[in-house]
Design a protein around this motif. Sequence first.
Motif, PDB file in Angstrom:
ATOM      1  N   ASP A   1       5.209 -32.184  31.522  1.00 46.35           N
ATOM      2  CA  ASP A   1       5.436 -30.738  31.392  1.00 46.35           C
ATOM      3  C   ASP A   1       5.378 -30.319  29.912  1.00 46.35           C
ATOM      4  O   ASP A   1       4.826 -29.274  29.570  1.00 46.35           O
ATOM      5  CB  ASP A   1       6.791 -30.351  31.978  1.00 46.35           C
ATOM      6  CG  ASP A   1       6.908 -30.661  33.467  1.00 46.35           C
ATOM      7  OD1 ASP A   1       5.890 -30.589  34.160  1.00 46.35           O
ATOM      8  OD2 ASP A   1       8.028 -30.974  33.903  1.00 46.35           O
ATOM      9  N   ILE A   2       5.959 -31.144  29.064  1.00 43.19           N
ATOM     10  CA  ILE A   2       5.937 -30.851  27.630  1.00 43.19           C
ATOM     11  C   ILE A   2       4.515 -30.949  27.095  1.00 43.19           C
ATOM     12  O   ILE A   2       4.067 -30.097  26.320  1.00 43.19           O
ATOM     13  CB  ILE A   2       6.874 -31.813  26.870  1.00 43.19           C
ATOM     14  CG1 ILE A   2       8.313 -31.644  27.359  1.00 43.19           C
ATOM     15  CG2 ILE A   2       6.790 -31.575  25.361  1.00 43.19           C
ATOM     16  CD1 ILE A   2       9.297 -32.626  26.744  1.00 43.19           C
ATOM     17  N   THR A   3       3.800 -31.985  27.512  1.00 43.70           N
ATOM     18  CA  THR A   3       2.418 -32.159  27.059  1.00 43.70           C
ATOM     19  C   THR A   3       1.560 -30.956  27.426  1.00 43.70           C
ATOM     20  O   THR A   3       0.838 -30.405  26.581  1.00 43.70           O
ATOM     21  CB  THR A   3       1.816 -33.437  27.676  1.00 43.70           C
ATOM     22  OG1 THR A   3       2.559 -34.574  27.227  1.00 43.70           O
ATOM     23  CG2 THR A   3       0.354 -33.598  27.286  1.00 43.70           C
ATOM     24  N   LYS A   4       1.635 -30.521  28.670  1.00 42.18           N
ATOM     25  CA  LYS A   4       0.839 -29.372  29.114  1.00 42.18           C
ATOM     26  C   LYS A   4       1.241 -28.105  28.371  1.00 42.18           C
ATOM     27  O   LYS A   4       0.381 -27.274  28.026  1.00 42.18           O
ATOM     28  CB  LYS A   4       1.005 -29.181  30.625  1.00 42.18           C
ATOM     29  CG  LYS A   4       0.372 -30.282  31.460  1.00 42.18           C
ATOM     30  CD  LYS A   4       0.669 -30.054  32.949  1.00 42.18           C
ATOM     31  CE  LYS A   4       0.074 -31.169  33.799  1.00 42.18           C
ATOM     32  NZ  LYS A   4       0.396 -30.970  35.245  1.00 42.18           N
ATOM     33  N   SER A   5       2.534 -27.954  28.126  1.00 38.51           N
ATOM     34  CA  SER A   5       3.013 -26.770  27.425  1.00 38.51           C
ATOM     35  C   SER A   5       2.494 -26.730  25.988  1.00 38.51           C
ATOM     36  O   SER A   5       2.127 -25.658  25.478  1.00 38.51           O
ATOM     37  CB  SER A   5       4.545 -26.753  27.423  1.00 38.51           C
ATOM     38  OG  SER A   5       5.032 -25.657  26.687  1.00 38.51           O
ATOM     39  N   CYS A   6       2.448 -27.887  25.321  1.00 40.88           N
ATOM     40  CA  CYS A   6       1.931 -27.944  23.943  1.00 40.88           C
ATOM     41  C   CYS A   6       0.443 -27.606  23.900  1.00 40.88           C
ATOM     42  O   CYS A   6      -0.004 -26.876  23.007  1.00 40.88           O
ATOM     43  CB  CYS A   6       2.180 -29.329  23.361  1.00 40.88           C
ATOM     44  SG  CYS A   6       3.920 -29.674  22.987  1.00 40.88           S
ATOM     45  N   TYR A   7      -0.312 -28.121  24.851  1.00 39.29           N
ATOM     46  CA  TYR A   7      -1.735 -27.774  24.913  1.00 39.29           C
ATOM     47  C   TYR A   7      -1.917 -26.264  25.100  1.00 39.29           C
ATOM     48  O   TYR A   7      -2.767 -25.633  24.461  1.00 39.29           O
ATOM     49  CB  TYR A   7      -2.427 -28.518  26.064  1.00 39.29           C
ATOM     50  CG  TYR A   7      -2.890 -29.914  25.714  1.00 39.29           C
ATOM     51  CD1 TYR A   7      -3.785 -30.126  24.666  1.00 39.29           C
ATOM     52  CD2 TYR A   7      -2.441 -31.024  26.431  1.00 39.29           C
ATOM     53  CE1 TYR A   7      -4.218 -31.406  24.349  1.00 39.29           C
ATOM     54  CE2 TYR A   7      -2.868 -32.302  26.117  1.00 39.29           C
ATOM     55  CZ  TYR A   7      -3.760 -32.490  25.076  1.00 39.29           C
ATOM     56  OH  TYR A   7      -4.189 -33.754  24.750  1.00 39.29           O
ATOM     57  N   LEU A   8      -1.101 -25.686  25.970  1.00 37.93           N
ATOM     58  CA  LEU A   8      -1.217 -24.245  26.223  1.00 37.93           C
ATOM     59  C   LEU A   8      -0.884 -23.441  24.980  1.00 37.93           C
ATOM     60  O   LEU A   8      -1.561 -22.449  24.661  1.00 37.93           O
ATOM     61  CB  LEU A   8      -0.288 -23.847  27.381  1.00 37.93           C
ATOM     62  CG  LEU A   8      -0.301 -22.366  27.776  1.00 37.93           C
ATOM     63  CD1 LEU A   8      -1.694 -21.941  28.224  1.00 37.93           C
ATOM     64  CD2 LEU A   8       0.723 -22.091  28.875  1.00 37.93           C
ATOM     65  N   ARG A   9       0.151 -23.854  24.249  1.00 40.35           N
ATOM     66  CA  ARG A   9       0.493 -23.144  23.008  1.00 40.35           C
ATOM     67  C   ARG A   9      -0.663 -23.197  22.012  1.00 40.35           C
ATOM     68  O   ARG A   9      -1.001 -22.192  21.384  1.00 40.35           O
ATOM     69  CB  ARG A   9       1.759 -23.756  22.394  1.00 40.35           C
ATOM     70  CG  ARG A   9       2.151 -23.168  21.042  1.00 40.35           C
ATOM     71  CD  ARG A   9       2.561 -21.727  21.188  1.00 40.35           C
ATOM     72  NE  ARG A   9       2.904 -21.118  19.910  1.00 40.35           N
ATOM     73  CZ  ARG A   9       2.350 -20.008  19.433  1.00 40.35           C
ATOM     74  NH1 ARG A   9       1.394 -19.400  20.111  1.00 40.35           N
ATOM     75  NH2 ARG A   9       2.739 -19.509  18.294  1.00 40.35           N
ATOM     76  N   ALA A  10      -1.264 -24.366  21.865  1.00 40.36           N
ATOM     77  CA  ALA A  10      -2.376 -24.514  20.921  1.00 40.36           C
ATOM     78  C   ALA A  10      -3.579 -23.660  21.318  1.00 40.36           C
ATOM     79  O   ALA A  10      -4.315 -23.177  20.451  1.00 40.36           O
ATOM     80  CB  ALA A  10      -2.777 -25.979  20.815  1.00 40.36           C
TER      81      ALA A  10
END
Length: 393
Positions: free
Chosen positions: A258-267
């Motif tokens: 969940d954290i990984t996907k969220s970081c990609y989305l922020r970028a």
Amino acid sequence: MAHTFNSVFSSATFPEYTYVNRKSTGDFTYEERLQMALEQMGYLIVIDGPSKIGKTVLCEAVIGRDKLVPMTGNDFKGENDFWTVVARKVDLPIMGEVQNENMVHSADEKVGTRYTSQYQTNKERVMHYFIDNQKVLLLDDFHYADEKMQHDAACQLKEAIRYDLKVIIVSLPHRVDETVKNNPDLQGRIMNITMKPWKREELSEIPEKGFAMLDVKADEKLIDRLVMECIDSPQTMQSICENIGHYLSSDRVLKDEDITKSCYLRADFLPYQELYAKLLAGLSSRGQKRAIYYLKDGQSVDRYGLILEALKKDPPMKAISMTEIYDRAKRILDSEHEMPKLTTQTVRGTLKSMYTLLEDSGYEADKVFDWKENVLTFREPLFLFYLRWRRDE
């Protein structure tokens, strides 16, 4: 009304539910120190600290958004009069008219003339507006204003703060001296608050508070990962946590993915694509073919790509020495391929070339890092976040 991730976590507005009071030097919080500074008459308040550390949010927490009049240095570009620009910001009329009379009274009648004269908004009118309405002028990134405007404003503010006009200048540490501290007109009239980087326990309060409100279960290791990924920025922490709401499963248990996907989305939403491409392309090689390096993950890159790959590795570091960058680059090379020997001279020369590209761009927003005394320091931590989480095309 049920709380949502968007209402609990807020990266662009005041975080009502996840605001963190931080301890400053001595026995007081930053909030208490700012309140004490505001109570002092005749002083200009300067708040400095790294980018995205919460300087403006601190002012909103103590003063209230309805009492703040925020302006940036860009508001003053190309302008000649400081007070005219401020008046325009608060919708005070810049020009106005007043009716005047010149009458002589006789026994039977009044004889004379009536005439209209114009006035221009001046310092006194603006000051009265701010003081009467308990407004506070917030100048953010004032170094973007023309040098003459900065000097003129310093002279004007010296007199204005003596009459208890409340003014706060928010700046990066390396910009404060250029704007006000070295100005002789303001010597001895500055209340300075320097905000330090966030500590682990302070940053962890943001997800801990928010997840408790949203009934999300997160173990300590995942909280630690969130702290690492936000790179000391409470704003980035808010954004990552906000995005997690798009991926969290129905069991309300936070997972690493969940954290990984969220970081990609922020970028995905960060505006650094062109800047990254410029750094990756590097300075013109004037027709000479560049050496190729092979990485363990299968990529083949030139020296610019190698450095960018090294910078993004764990742990993210806002200030990183040339030696550490060299060691990281060596660790990601695939020794099974024949390639040129990587030297510290190659790394140093590449970093110097990349910094030259930033300095020559002409855009202040492009100057995302400094390169001095063999240390690369990110002025803009969000760019480092982008390096780590940009999606490969």
